[in-house]
Motif scaffolding. Structure first.
Motif, PDB file in Angstrom:
ATOM      1  N   ALA A   3       0.826  -1.202   0.000  1.00 61.20           N
ATOM      2  CA  ALA A   3       0.000   0.000   0.000  1.00 61.20           C
ATOM      3  C   ALA A   3       0.865   1.259   0.000  1.00 61.20           C
ATOM      4  CB  ALA A   3      -0.939   0.003   1.207  1.00 61.20           C
ATOM      5  N   ARG A   4       1.877   1.273   0.873  1.00 65.47           N
ATOM      6  CA  ARG A   4       2.746   2.455   0.943  1.00 65.47           C
ATOM      7  C   ARG A   4       3.614   2.570  -0.305  1.00 65.47           C
ATOM      8  NH1 ARG A   4       3.384   5.464   5.189  1.00 65.47           N
ATOM      9  NH2 ARG A   4       5.607   5.828   4.882  1.00 65.47           N
ATOM     10  N   ARG A   5       3.911   1.448  -0.917  1.00 67.18           N
ATOM     11  CA  ARG A   5       4.677   1.489  -2.169  1.00 67.18           C
ATOM     12  C   ARG A   5       3.904   2.240  -3.241  1.00 67.18           C
ATOM     13  NH1 ARG A   5       4.753  -1.693  -6.795  1.00 67.18           N
ATOM     14  NH2 ARG A   5       6.778  -1.826  -7.845  1.00 67.18           N
ATOM     15  N   TYR A   6       2.628   1.889  -3.404  1.00 63.86           N
ATOM     16  CA  TYR A   6       1.825   2.548  -4.436  1.00 63.86           C
ATOM     17  C   TYR A   6       1.504   3.994  -4.066  1.00 63.86           C
ATOM     18  CZ  TYR A   6       1.350  -1.666  -7.178  1.00 63.86           C
ATOM     19  OH  TYR A   6       1.621  -2.762  -7.959  1.00 63.86           O
ATOM     20  N   GLN A   7       1.392   4.282  -2.776  1.00 65.55           N
ATOM     21  CA  GLN A   7       1.196   5.663  -2.359  1.00 65.55           C
ATOM     22  C   GLN A   7       2.418   6.514  -2.696  1.00 65.55           C
ATOM     23  OE1 GLN A   7       0.261   4.982   1.750  1.00 65.55           O
ATOM     24  NE2 GLN A   7      -1.939   4.784   1.372  1.00 65.55           N
ATOM     25  N   THR A   8       3.588   5.936  -2.568  1.00 67.08           N
ATOM     26  CA  THR A   8       4.812   6.639  -2.947  1.00 67.08           C
ATOM     27  C   THR A   8       4.841   6.884  -4.444  1.00 67.08           C
ATOM     28  OG1 THR A   8       6.006   5.567  -1.126  1.00 67.08           O
ATOM     29  CG2 THR A   8       7.337   6.577  -2.869  1.00 67.08           C
ATOM     30  N   ILE A   9       4.526   5.848  -5.211  1.00 64.81           N
ATOM     31  CA  ILE A   9       4.548   5.963  -6.670  1.00 64.81           C
ATOM     32  C   ILE A   9       3.526   6.996  -7.144  1.00 64.81           C
ATOM     33  CG2 ILE A   9       4.065   4.702  -8.808  1.00 64.81           C
ATOM     34  CD1 ILE A   9       5.259   2.203  -7.413  1.00 64.81           C
ATOM     35  N   GLN A  10       2.392   7.110  -6.454  1.00 69.48           N
ATOM     36  CA  GLN A  10       1.390   8.092  -6.875  1.00 69.48           C
ATOM     37  C   GLN A  10       1.946   9.513  -6.773  1.00 69.48           C
ATOM     38  OE1 GLN A  10      -2.183   8.088  -4.464  1.00 69.48           O
ATOM     39  NE2 GLN A  10      -1.084   8.739  -2.622  1.00 69.48           N
ATOM     40  N   TRP A  11       2.794   9.771  -5.758  1.00 68.42           N
ATOM     41  CA  TRP A  11       3.378  11.101  -5.616  1.00 68.42           C
ATOM     42  C   TRP A  11       4.442  11.347  -6.678  1.00 68.42           C
ATOM     43  CZ3 TRP A  11       1.324  15.033  -3.225  1.00 68.42           C
ATOM     44  CH2 TRP A  11       0.428  14.810  -2.191  1.00 68.42           C
ATOM     45  N   VAL A  12       5.122  10.306  -7.117  1.00 65.00           N
ATOM     46  CA  VAL A  12       6.059  10.459  -8.239  1.00 65.00           C
ATOM     47  C   VAL A  12       5.283  10.852  -9.493  1.00 65.00           C
ATOM     48  CG1 VAL A  12       7.738   9.286  -9.720  1.00 65.00           C
ATOM     49  CG2 VAL A  12       7.734   8.844  -7.255  1.00 65.00           C
ATOM     50  N   HIS A  13       4.141  10.207  -9.718  1.00 70.82           N
ATOM     51  CA  HIS A  13       3.308  10.555 -10.871  1.00 70.82           C
ATOM     52  C   HIS A  13       2.730  11.969 -10.728  1.00 70.82           C
ATOM     53  CE1 HIS A  13       3.096   6.780 -13.249  1.00 70.82           C
ATOM     54  NE2 HIS A  13       3.451   6.232 -12.108  1.00 70.82           N
ATOM     55  N   PHE A  14       2.404  12.361  -9.511  1.00 75.41           N
ATOM     56  CA  PHE A  14       1.948  13.727  -9.250  1.00 75.41           C
ATOM     57  C   PHE A  14       3.013  14.727  -9.692  1.00 75.41           C
ATOM     58  CE2 PHE A  14       2.358  17.255  -6.186  1.00 75.41           C
ATOM     59  CZ  PHE A  14       1.144  17.897  -6.338  1.00 75.41           C
ATOM     60  N   GLN A  15       4.253  14.432  -9.390  1.00 76.32           N
ATOM     61  CA  GLN A  15       5.342  15.328  -9.819  1.00 76.32           C
ATOM     62  C   GLN A  15       5.449  15.347 -11.334  1.00 76.32           C
ATOM     63  OE1 GLN A  15       8.782  14.149 -11.164  1.00 76.32           O
ATOM     64  NE2 GLN A  15       8.569  16.250 -11.863  1.00 76.32           N
ATOM     65  N   MET A  16       5.416  14.191 -11.940  1.00 73.01           N
ATOM     66  CA  MET A  16       5.634  14.109 -13.385  1.00 73.01           C
ATOM     67  C   MET A  16       4.483  14.713 -14.178  1.00 73.01           C
ATOM     68  SD  MET A  16       7.319  10.314 -13.610  1.00 73.01           S
ATOM     69  CE  MET A  16       7.577  10.447 -15.375  1.00 73.01           C
TER      70      MET A  16
END
Length: 234
Positions: free
Chosen positions: A110-123
């Protein structure tokens, strides 16, 4: 010793250490993401400066690695299955390196995908919007008489900064106490917005106290300092 001669880019930028990860970059907000990541995880690498002033990114050799003609890009001589892996797009590279080394990406699904979502937010948001502010405020776009584009991108950049501001309330990093690739993806962009782009007052940055404290913490990390400077080296 890995053989990288099958990659045309190595003819223009011959590797001195082909056993190391090869990084093709420039000190832009996207470019420093990967050098910061590599410094943080301690993975040996060799950096090659892609000089936009000479249109290096438009050469056939570079386009053979990234057909989109953007930095950063890498060749990992020790990719999956022990085979060399070419890779472009900074967000994909961050995720790959995190998964390869088991660092800076939470193991909990869950925390892995939450982290990845913020990377996508940046991109998807921070990079394009902050970049447009830079264009219309600092570069050729500032000569355009119609100021509505600048106003649009400034307002959206403020909104995005406020998203981060609210999220960072009570948190040290984007993922609470865990420094991750989400932070790495954003640090260079926020730094550039108020530094190189000179938009600190324009976006009202000093009102975003949580973002300012987060940026200060990030820039104080030795690996971040090294990663911000290494692509300047030829």
């Amino acid at each position: 010793m890995p053989d990288l001669t099958a990659f045309p880019i190595t003819k223009r930028w011959p590797p001195a250490h082909p056993e190391r990860l090869q990084l093709y970059s420039l000190p832009t907000p996207n470019g420093v993401k990967v050098s910061i990541m590599l410094e943080e995880i301690g993975l040996p690498y060799e950096v090659h400066l892609v000089d936009f002033g000479r249109d290096d990114q438009k050469t056939p050799e570079f386009l053979s690695l990234n057909p989109n003609g953007k930095i950063p890009a890498i060749i990992d001589p020790d990719g999956p299955g022990g085979r060399p892996l070419p890779l472009f797009e900074s967000g994909a590279i961050l995720q790959y390196l995190a998964e390869k080394t088991g660092q800076l990406l939470p193991r909990d699904p869950a925390r892995r995908y939450q982290t990845i979502q913020w990377v996508h937010f940046q991109m998807g948001g921070i990079g394009p919007m902050f970049g447009q502010v830079g264009f219309f405020h600092k570069f050729a776009g500032k000569e355009i008489a119609d100021k509505r584009p600048l106003e649009r991108y400034v307002n959206e950049s403020r909104r995005l900064l406020d998203v981060i501001e609210q999220h960072l309330a009570g948190r040290q990093w984007i993922m609470d106490d865990d420094y991750t690739i989400a932070d790495i993806s954003m640090l260079g962009w926020v730094r550039n917005l108020i530094g190189f782009y000179g938009a600190r007052e324009l976006v009202g940055f000093d009102a975003f106290k949580n973002v300012a404290a987060w940026l200060e913490r990030g820039l104080a990390r030795p690996a971040v300092e090294r990663g911000l400077n290494i692509p300047k080296r030829p």
